[in-house]
Design an enzyme around this catalytic site. Structure first.
Site, PDB file in Angstrom:
ATOM      1  N   GLY A  70       0.805  -1.214   0.000  1.00  0.00           N
ATOM      2  CA  GLY A  70       0.000   0.000   0.000  1.00  0.00           C
ATOM      3  C   GLY A  70       0.842   1.269   0.000  1.00  0.00           C
ATOM      4  N   THR A  71       1.905   1.274   0.778  1.00  0.00           N
ATOM      5  CA  THR A  71       2.730   2.477   0.879  1.00  0.00           C
ATOM      6  C   THR A  71       3.343   2.826  -0.475  1.00  0.00           C
ATOM      7  OG1 THR A  71       3.208   1.995   3.192  1.00  0.00           O
ATOM      8  CG2 THR A  71       4.726   3.487   2.066  1.00  0.00           C
ATOM      9  N   ASN A 151      -8.716   3.538   7.930  1.00  0.00           N
ATOM     10  CA  ASN A 151      -8.136   2.432   8.696  1.00  0.00           C
ATOM     11  C   ASN A 151      -8.428   2.503  10.188  1.00  0.00           C
ATOM     12  OD1 ASN A 151      -6.374   4.657   7.896  1.00  0.00           O
ATOM     13  ND2 ASN A 151      -4.867   3.792   9.292  1.00  0.00           N
ATOM     14  N   GLN A 179      -7.978  -0.490   2.853  1.00  0.00           N
ATOM     15  CA  GLN A 179      -8.838  -0.990   3.938  1.00  0.00           C
ATOM     16  C   GLN A 179     -10.234  -1.378   3.483  1.00  0.00           C
ATOM     17  OE1 GLN A 179      -8.012  -1.851   6.915  1.00  0.00           O
ATOM     18  NE2 GLN A 179      -6.023  -0.877   7.229  1.00  0.00           N
ATOM     19  N   SER A 199      -3.367  -3.580  -0.977  1.00  0.00           N
ATOM     20  CA  SER A 199      -2.258  -4.238  -0.297  1.00  0.00           C
ATOM     21  C   SER A 199      -2.699  -5.613   0.198  1.00  0.00           C
ATOM     22  CB  SER A 199      -1.822  -3.366   0.891  1.00  0.00           C
ATOM     23  OG  SER A 199      -0.832  -4.021   1.636  1.00  0.00           O
ATOM     24  N   HIS A 201      -1.646  -7.830   2.408  1.00  0.00           N
ATOM     25  CA  HIS A 201      -1.653  -8.306   3.799  1.00  0.00           C
ATOM     26  C   HIS A 201      -2.860  -7.834   4.604  1.00  0.00           C
ATOM     27  CE1 HIS A 201      -0.105  -4.853   6.353  1.00  0.00           C
ATOM     28  NE2 HIS A 201       0.253  -4.407   5.170  1.00  0.00           N
ATOM     29  N   THR A 237      12.649  -6.959 -10.508  1.00  0.00           N
ATOM     30  CA  THR A 237      12.159  -8.322 -10.725  1.00  0.00           C
ATOM     31  C   THR A 237      10.932  -8.563  -9.854  1.00  0.00           C
ATOM     32  OG1 THR A 237      14.390  -9.031 -11.215  1.00  0.00           O
ATOM     33  CG2 THR A 237      12.821 -10.770 -10.613  1.00  0.00           C
ATOM     34  N   CYS A 323       1.026   2.105  12.049  1.00  0.00           N
ATOM     35  CA  CYS A 323       2.300   2.744  11.740  1.00  0.00           C
ATOM     36  C   CYS A 323       2.669   3.774  12.785  1.00  0.00           C
ATOM     37  CB  CYS A 323       2.240   3.404  10.374  1.00  0.00           C
ATOM     38  SG  CYS A 323       1.623   2.279   9.146  1.00  0.00           S
TER      39      CYS A 323
HETATM   40  C1  LIG Z   1      -5.322   2.983   4.519  1.00  0.00           C
HETATM   41  C2  LIG Z   1      -3.934   2.424   4.416  1.00  0.00           C
HETATM   42  N1  LIG Z   1      -3.149   2.803   3.406  1.00  0.00           N
HETATM   43  C3  LIG Z   1      -1.905   2.341   3.270  1.00  0.00           C
HETATM   44  C4  LIG Z   1      -1.371   1.450   4.164  1.00  0.00           C
HETATM   45  C5  LIG Z   1       0.026   0.960   3.958  1.00  0.00           C
HETATM   46  O1  LIG Z   1       0.007  -0.316   3.379  1.00  0.00           O
HETATM   47  P1  LIG Z   1       1.288  -1.275   3.481  1.00  0.00           P
HETATM   48  O2  LIG Z   1       1.358  -1.746   4.891  1.00  0.00           O
HETATM   49  O3  LIG Z   1       0.978  -2.392   2.519  1.00  0.00           O
HETATM   50  O4  LIG Z   1       2.455  -0.480   3.046  1.00  0.00           O
HETATM   51  C6  LIG Z   1      -2.147   1.024   5.252  1.00  0.00           C
HETATM   52  C7  LIG Z   1      -1.582   0.109   6.278  1.00  0.00           C
HETATM   53  O5  LIG Z   1      -1.759   0.290   7.475  1.00  0.00           O
HETATM   54  C8  LIG Z   1      -3.461   1.518   5.370  1.00  0.00           C
HETATM   55  O6  LIG Z   1      -4.259   1.150   6.387  1.00  0.00           O
END
Ligand SMILES: Cc1ncc(COP(=O)(O)O)c(C=O)c1O
Length: 385
Positions: A70-71, A151, A179, A199, A201, A237, A323
């Site tokens: 996601g990031t 989130n 989310q 994302s 996970h 890759t 985070c």
């Molecule tokens: C709304 C949202 N965006 C982005 C992320 C970041 O995703 P990733 O952990 O895959 O980098 C998160 C993770 O907490 C999230 O909740």
């Protein structure tokens, strides 16, 4: 007994997905860019996963770019569009004030490089008002970024309406759907957006893998440069096992039934806490919300102390965004909603997921009143029932 109520931070990998990952790691180890048999087999794995993700979100496979999560997807969308549109003179970026740090911090970084930024306010409901976006839009707005589901509090934003406002001013629209995927239906066409982050996970897939959907024709410059991977949009890759495990198909199959089950479970948990623990309140609007999330404030109780006390009972919850855990900063989401300062520090998030049961909800509900009473008695706090 260990109970995991922190699925918005991350989820356990589905056993079927884990098996797929293990098989691909050993059997399909080729480099997907290689011309030979091994490479072509790895490429076939990528093609399959790409089709699954596309089907899940109502997109074309060629519009999916795999990323490290996601990031990266959020960074790619914002930095990529900013760079692509800079020569056109569009120097303004808009995001909501309750975005994930992956969006907020990226926008602040772009602001330091000369971009104008606007952060849209939310009210106590935790929902962005379309009028606020209409007011903030200018002719030089390049991109608007508003998350699909938050989130921390789970509120679902009126993306289709917001995207229409951006489109009228010919700006691109990005939504962080990290989310919402796997929790509620996500369809890029219905949402009317140009870019969408996801994302794995967060929906029982592996960590470190995700995707950015880029609508055909949207102008986005690659931020990871090098080889011609992912149609020259993201060099490096490909993480073939991780991508195989993204498990998109799985999430698509489960979302309808699992969503209803989790919604009922979450509502029961919420009602029981409100009824049995005095001085509690739900943060943000109850609807529209993803079905698995609740964020509750406990008057005169430090969220960190409550989190630790629950952990000692075997129950994992969170004080907000994963985070920012480890810092004692109050949640930027609750602050943006205008909650008074004690309440921003008295709130915990409970986020349910596959595997959570009625018995687990009963257990948490049975433990909470005494835990809260004890924490309050330690500080001498008095709360009216
Ligand atoms: C709304 C949202 N965006 C982005 C992320 C970041 O995703 P990733 O952990 O895959 O980098 C998160 C993770 O907490 C999230 O909740």
């Amino acid at each position: 007994m260990r109970i995991y109520f922190d699925h918005n931070a991350t989820t356990p990998v589905d056993p079927a997905v884990a098996q797929t990952i293990a098989r691909v790691m050993t059997e399909e180890f080729g480099n997907a860019s290689s011309v030979h048999h091994f490479g072509q087999r790895a490429k076939a794995v990528l093609d399959d996963a790409r089709s699954s993700v596309a089907a899940l979100i109502g997109a074309e496979p060629s519009e999916i770019v795999f990323t490290s999560g996601g990031t990266e997807s959020d960074n790619f969308a914002l930095r990529g569009v900013a760079e692509a549109l800079e020569p056109t003179g569009r120097k303004h970026l808009i995001a909501s004030s309750i975005e994930h740090e992956a969006v907020l911090v990226t926008l602040r970084a772009l602001a330091r490089r000369g971009w104008r930024t606007t952060f849209l306010p939310v009210d106590a409901s935790g929902i962005v008002k379309p009028e606020a976006l209409a007011e903030a839009m200018t002719d030089d707005t390049a991109i608007v970024s508003v998350m699909h589901a938050n989130n921390e509090i789970g509120t679902v934003q009126p993306i289709a309406e917001l995207a229409r406002i951006a489109r009228e001013r010919r700006a691109l629209f990005h939504t962080d759907a990290v989310q919402s995927i796997g929790k509620i239906p996500v369809d890029t066409r219905a949402l009317g957006v140009d870019l969408l982050s996801l994302s794995a996970h967060k929906f029982n897939g592996p960590k470190g893998v995700g995707a950015l959907w880029i609508k055909r024709g949207a102008r986005v410059t690659a931020i990871l440069t090098g080889g011609k991977h992912e149609r020259s949009r993201r060099a490096g890759t490909e993480n073939v096992p991780g991508i195989a495990g993204l498990g998109a198909q799985l999430a698509a199959k489960k979302v309808t039934t699992e969503g209803a089950r989790l919604g009922a479970l979450r509502n029961r948990l919420e009602e029981a806490i409100l009824a049995r623990v005095p001085g509690t309140a739900i943060n943000g609007a109850r609807e529209p919300r993803v079905p698995n999330t609740t964020n509750i404030s406990f008057e005169a109780v430090e969220a960190e102390s409550l989190l630790i006390a629950l952990d000692l009972e075997g129950v994992a919850v969170s004080t907000g965004s994963a985070c920012s855990s480890g810092t004692l900063e109050p949640s930027h989401v609750l602050k943006a909603m205008g909650l008074p300062s004690p309440r921003t520090q008295n709130s915990i998030r409970l986020s349910l997921g596959a595997g959570n049961t009625d018995a687990e909800v009963d257990f948490v509900v049975s433990k909470l009143p005494a835990i809260v009473e004890k924490l309050r008695s330690l500080t001498g706090a008095r709360v009216r029932s």
